[in-house]
Design a protein around this motif. Sequence first.
Motif, short mmCIF file in Angstrom:
data_model
loop_
_atom_site.label_atom_id
_atom_site.label_comp_id
_atom_site.label_asym_id
_atom_site.label_seq_id
_atom_site.Cartn_x
_atom_site.Cartn_y
_atom_site.Cartn_z
N VAL A 138 0.87 -1.17 0.00
CA VAL A 138 0.00 0.00 0.00
C VAL A 138 0.90 1.22 0.00
CG1 VAL A 138 -1.81 1.22 1.26
CG2 VAL A 138 -1.73 -1.29 1.28
N LEU A 139 0.68 2.10 -0.97
CA LEU A 139 1.51 3.29 -1.05
C LEU A 139 1.16 4.23 0.10
CD1 LEU A 139 1.55 4.04 -4.88
CD2 LEU A 139 3.17 2.70 -3.54
N SER A 140 2.17 4.66 0.82
CA SER A 140 1.93 5.54 1.96
C SER A 140 1.51 6.92 1.48
CB SER A 140 3.20 5.65 2.79
OG SER A 140 4.16 6.39 2.07
N GLU A 141 1.02 7.70 2.44
CA GLU A 141 0.61 9.06 2.12
C GLU A 141 1.80 9.87 1.61
OE1 GLU A 141 -1.55 11.80 4.98
OE2 GLU A 141 -2.68 9.91 5.15
N GLU A 142 2.95 9.60 2.21
CA GLU A 142 4.16 10.32 1.83
C GLU A 142 4.51 10.06 0.36
OE1 GLU A 142 7.73 8.87 3.52
OE2 GLU A 142 8.92 10.44 2.53
N ARG A 178 5.59 5.29 -13.13
CA ARG A 178 5.52 3.84 -13.38
C ARG A 178 6.02 3.04 -12.18
NH1 ARG A 178 5.65 2.46 -19.90
NH2 ARG A 178 3.57 3.37 -20.07
N PHE A 179 7.05 3.53 -11.50
CA PHE A 179 7.52 2.82 -10.30
C PHE A 179 6.38 2.74 -9.28
CE2 PHE A 179 12.11 4.33 -11.18
CZ PHE A 179 12.43 3.13 -11.80
N ALA A 180 5.69 3.86 -9.10
CA ALA A 180 4.61 3.91 -8.11
C ALA A 180 3.45 3.00 -8.52
CB ALA A 180 4.12 5.33 -7.92
N ALA A 181 3.13 3.00 -9.82
CA ALA A 181 2.00 2.20 -10.30
C ALA A 181 2.32 0.71 -10.28
CB ALA A 181 1.60 2.65 -11.70
N LEU A 182 3.58 0.38 -10.55
CA LEU A 182 3.99 -1.03 -10.64
C LEU A 182 4.21 -1.67 -9.27
CD1 LEU A 182 6.75 -1.73 -13.34
CD2 LEU A 182 4.63 -2.99 -12.95
N ALA A 183 4.72 -0.88 -8.33
CA ALA A 183 5.13 -1.44 -7.03
C ALA A 183 4.07 -2.35 -6.40
CB ALA A 183 5.53 -0.32 -6.08
N LYS A 240 9.59 -2.84 -2.83
CA LYS A 240 10.37 -1.96 -1.93
C LYS A 240 11.45 -1.22 -2.73
CE LYS A 240 9.76 -4.20 2.50
NZ LYS A 240 10.10 -5.54 2.99
N PHE A 241 12.08 -1.93 -3.65
CA PHE A 241 13.13 -1.31 -4.46
C PHE A 241 12.55 -0.16 -5.29
CE2 PHE A 241 15.69 -1.67 -8.56
CZ PHE A 241 16.70 -0.84 -8.10
N TYR A 242 11.43 -0.41 -5.95
CA TYR A 242 10.85 0.64 -6.80
C TYR A 242 10.40 1.84 -5.97
CZ TYR A 242 11.16 -1.93 -11.17
OH TYR A 242 11.64 -2.54 -12.30
N ILE A 243 9.87 1.58 -4.80
CA ILE A 243 9.46 2.70 -3.95
C ILE A 243 10.68 3.49 -3.48
CG2 ILE A 243 8.45 3.23 -1.68
CD1 ILE A 243 6.28 1.13 -2.38
N SER A 244 11.78 2.74 -3.24
CA SER A 244 13.00 3.44 -2.80
C SER A 244 13.55 4.35 -3.91
CB SER A 244 14.07 2.42 -2.37
OG SER A 244 14.70 1.85 -3.52
N LEU A 245 13.24 4.03 -5.15
CA LEU A 245 13.74 4.86 -6.27
C LEU A 245 12.88 6.11 -6.51
CD1 LEU A 245 14.60 2.16 -8.98
CD2 LEU A 245 16.18 3.38 -7.51
N LEU A 246 11.66 6.07 -6.02
CA LEU A 246 10.71 7.17 -6.29
C LEU A 246 11.24 8.54 -5.89
CD1 LEU A 246 7.25 5.88 -5.06
CD2 LEU A 246 7.90 6.56 -7.36
#
Length: 258
Positions: free
Chosen positions: A4-8, A186-191, A200-206
Amino acid sequence: MAVVLSEEIAELVAPVAGFLACRTPQAWLSKAAEAAQLSAILIDHANCEVKAAMTAHSMIRRYCLPKGKKQLIPNLDFYQCIDVEEGGLHEQDFLEKRALTAALNSISDITHNDDILAKMARLAREEIHHFEQVIELMKNRGIPYTPMPAGRYAKAMLTHVRTYEPEALIDKLIIGAFIEARSCERFAALAPLLDDELAKFYISLLRSEARHYSDYLELAQSYSKKPIDERVAFFAGVERDLILTPDTEFRFHSGVPA
Ligand SMILES: [Fe+2]
Ligand SMILES: [Fe+2]
């Protein structure tokens, strides 16, 4: 699993999504989430990171260093000829990266253009680091880094770059902003569609991709005497068409899978 993508994270992605003229189509996301496409996604992602580093690097060479001082920054060609047969990187492959970091740290006193140097130097270092992270991840999963030709995306946008300065620089910076923004989106949509480690890796790149997007955009405006809105709107349309039209090649930035 579902991340789940955090608010941040949602806050980070919001300006990027507002900048882009469209969201990634569901058809691309569904294909990217297929297990059979994982190698293609990761190999092309690795290639994108190298290209992002090379773009920043060539901007430093072209716009920051006076003639006769360009040799101070080593070229990045070695990353194009990494021995893929051996299935990975070796210690010696990273020596040039250290040389690059040292060179970037030592050229600021002779640069003609501090702002672009500072932002592009940081960007080049971060993109090389991302590249190494993708390669490491692939190695751990037994995915070989095999050659894969680039898709149409960046090439198609670059055909619209004006041929005179500073407009050429402004256009290249705007295109840089779109590539970074799309990567971030795309990182956010794919994660949430990927396994835990990848998510976790893709979110870390955001975070860094969102900053790269705003760095490019701010630089573009700083080199233009008039507002760049019109040019941004033009490239937004070009980029949207590349994302929403059928594309025969499947890549990280490709259009609707044909
Ligand atoms: Fe990156
Ligand atoms: Fe980036």
